[in-house]
Design a protein around this motif. Sequence first.
Motif, short mmCIF file in Angstrom:
data_model
loop_
_atom_site.label_atom_id
_atom_site.label_comp_id
_atom_site.label_asym_id
_atom_site.label_seq_id
_atom_site.Cartn_x
_atom_site.Cartn_y
_atom_site.Cartn_z
N ASN A 106 -94.22 -21.63 72.15
CA ASN A 106 -93.67 -22.92 71.73
C ASN A 106 -94.65 -24.06 71.90
OD1 ASN A 106 -93.70 -22.84 74.49
ND2 ASN A 106 -91.67 -23.74 74.78
N SER A 107 -95.95 -23.76 71.82
CA SER A 107 -96.96 -24.78 72.08
C SER A 107 -96.94 -25.91 71.05
CB SER A 107 -98.36 -24.14 72.11
OG SER A 107 -98.67 -23.56 70.86
N HIS A 108 -96.41 -25.65 69.84
CA HIS A 108 -96.39 -26.68 68.80
C HIS A 108 -95.48 -27.85 69.19
CE1 HIS A 108 -92.87 -24.11 68.00
NE2 HIS A 108 -92.33 -25.17 67.41
N GLN A 109 -94.60 -27.63 70.16
CA GLN A 109 -93.69 -28.69 70.58
C GLN A 109 -94.34 -29.62 71.62
OE1 GLN A 109 -90.26 -26.66 72.09
NE2 GLN A 109 -89.64 -25.86 70.09
N PHE A 110 -95.48 -29.21 72.14
CA PHE A 110 -96.12 -29.98 73.21
C PHE A 110 -97.12 -30.97 72.63
CE2 PHE A 110 -95.54 -25.96 75.97
CZ PHE A 110 -94.20 -26.25 76.14
N GLY A 111 -96.59 -32.06 72.07
CA GLY A 111 -97.46 -33.06 71.48
C GLY A 111 -98.25 -33.85 72.50
N ASN A 112 -97.61 -34.18 73.62
CA ASN A 112 -98.30 -34.90 74.68
C ASN A 112 -97.65 -34.53 76.00
OD1 ASN A 112 -96.02 -36.77 75.23
ND2 ASN A 112 -96.51 -37.58 73.20
N TRP A 113 -98.23 -35.02 77.09
CA TRP A 113 -97.77 -34.60 78.41
C TRP A 113 -96.35 -35.03 78.72
CZ3 TRP A 113 -96.48 -38.22 82.17
CH2 TRP A 113 -96.87 -39.54 81.89
N MET A 114 -95.91 -36.17 78.17
CA MET A 114 -94.54 -36.62 78.42
C MET A 114 -93.54 -35.70 77.73
SD MET A 114 -94.89 -40.79 78.21
CE MET A 114 -93.21 -41.02 78.76
N GLN A 115 -93.89 -35.23 76.53
CA GLN A 115 -93.02 -34.28 75.84
C GLN A 115 -92.94 -32.96 76.60
OE1 GLN A 115 -94.86 -34.22 71.93
NE2 GLN A 115 -93.23 -35.44 71.06
N VAL A 116 -94.06 -32.55 77.18
CA VAL A 116 -94.07 -31.32 77.96
C VAL A 116 -93.11 -31.45 79.15
CG1 VAL A 116 -95.46 -29.78 79.41
CG2 VAL A 116 -96.43 -30.72 77.31
N LEU A 117 -93.22 -32.55 79.88
CA LEU A 117 -92.34 -32.75 81.03
C LEU A 117 -90.88 -32.78 80.61
CD1 LEU A 117 -94.32 -35.49 83.01
CD2 LEU A 117 -94.07 -33.09 83.61
N LEU A 118 -90.58 -33.45 79.50
CA LEU A 118 -89.21 -33.56 79.03
C LEU A 118 -88.66 -32.20 78.60
CD1 LEU A 118 -86.80 -35.38 78.34
CD2 LEU A 118 -87.82 -35.75 76.06
#
Length: 311
Positions: free
Chosen positions: A249-261
């Motif tokens: 699901n790496s395509h969903q990780f646009g930036n670090w804040m999205q990763v945390l969320l």
Amino acid sequence: MTSQEVSDMFKAFLAGGVAGCCAKTMIAPLDRVKILLQAQNEHYRHLSVASSITAVVKKEGFWGLYKGNGAMMIRIFPYGAIQFVSYERYKKMALSWLGQDSHVARLMAGSLAGVTAVLFTYPLDMIRARLAFQVSGEHIYTGIIHTFHSIWHQEGKMKGFYRGFIPTFMGMIPYAGIAFYTYETGKRIALDHGPKFVSKPSPSQPDVKVLTTPCNLFVGGVAGAIAQTVSYPLDVARRKMQLGHMLANSHQFGNWMQVLLIVYQRHGLRKGLYRGLSINYVRAIPSVAVSFTVYEFMKQLLNIQPKNNSL
């Protein structure tokens, strides 16, 4: 800068590099398992820390626990060296600006030292994470050079090597700052107010007191535990961004804040943002303890102990 200052800087560089290598070699197997658990590797994400270690040995052999450690050693020597040398320089400048008893100066010096070290060595951390995440039979990369070549040509050249750098940068500010500050504060309290058995004369400068090895390890361990607790969620975000396309699901990780969320929404706090924290305590506490202790020992061995009781 005088010749003596240059000599002391070179010695501190050597001491910091040796300290980093000793610390990371000791906890390399736990580092490998931490990466597998943090990034929810499909083969190990359902297992506990102990079960993961057993499963790695069963699936990949004993040396599977050290996968990626070659890249780690190439990275950690300059990382440890730069971190300790830059801390000494930043602390000297900050204390001259803010006063010799400034707590802010020590926090600032630690944070800047950590950021400086990670800035210069981050690409090697990226390579190490990719190698450590692989499991036998499913290799994408064959070694350090192949990993470097693949990231350079497939992920935007130098830009690819700094994927996940922002959460690393932000996590390093509290982590390094708190680690150095807590260690130095604990060291000063122990030397100034502790019982006699926690200190001894420096071998190279008998008029200067230094901590005994057990006390050094204890103070360093406390510093590591506090620093890791504060900065761990950002470490999770960093690992997931580093692994990039190796995660489904790496395509969903646009930036670090999205990763945390996303991690929080899917897995919650304990099983998501703090997934693997228990093993991080097991690995980080002795790692930080050994790092500070070996650095202190090397300073005494190389006769670069300062004239006061500061780090």
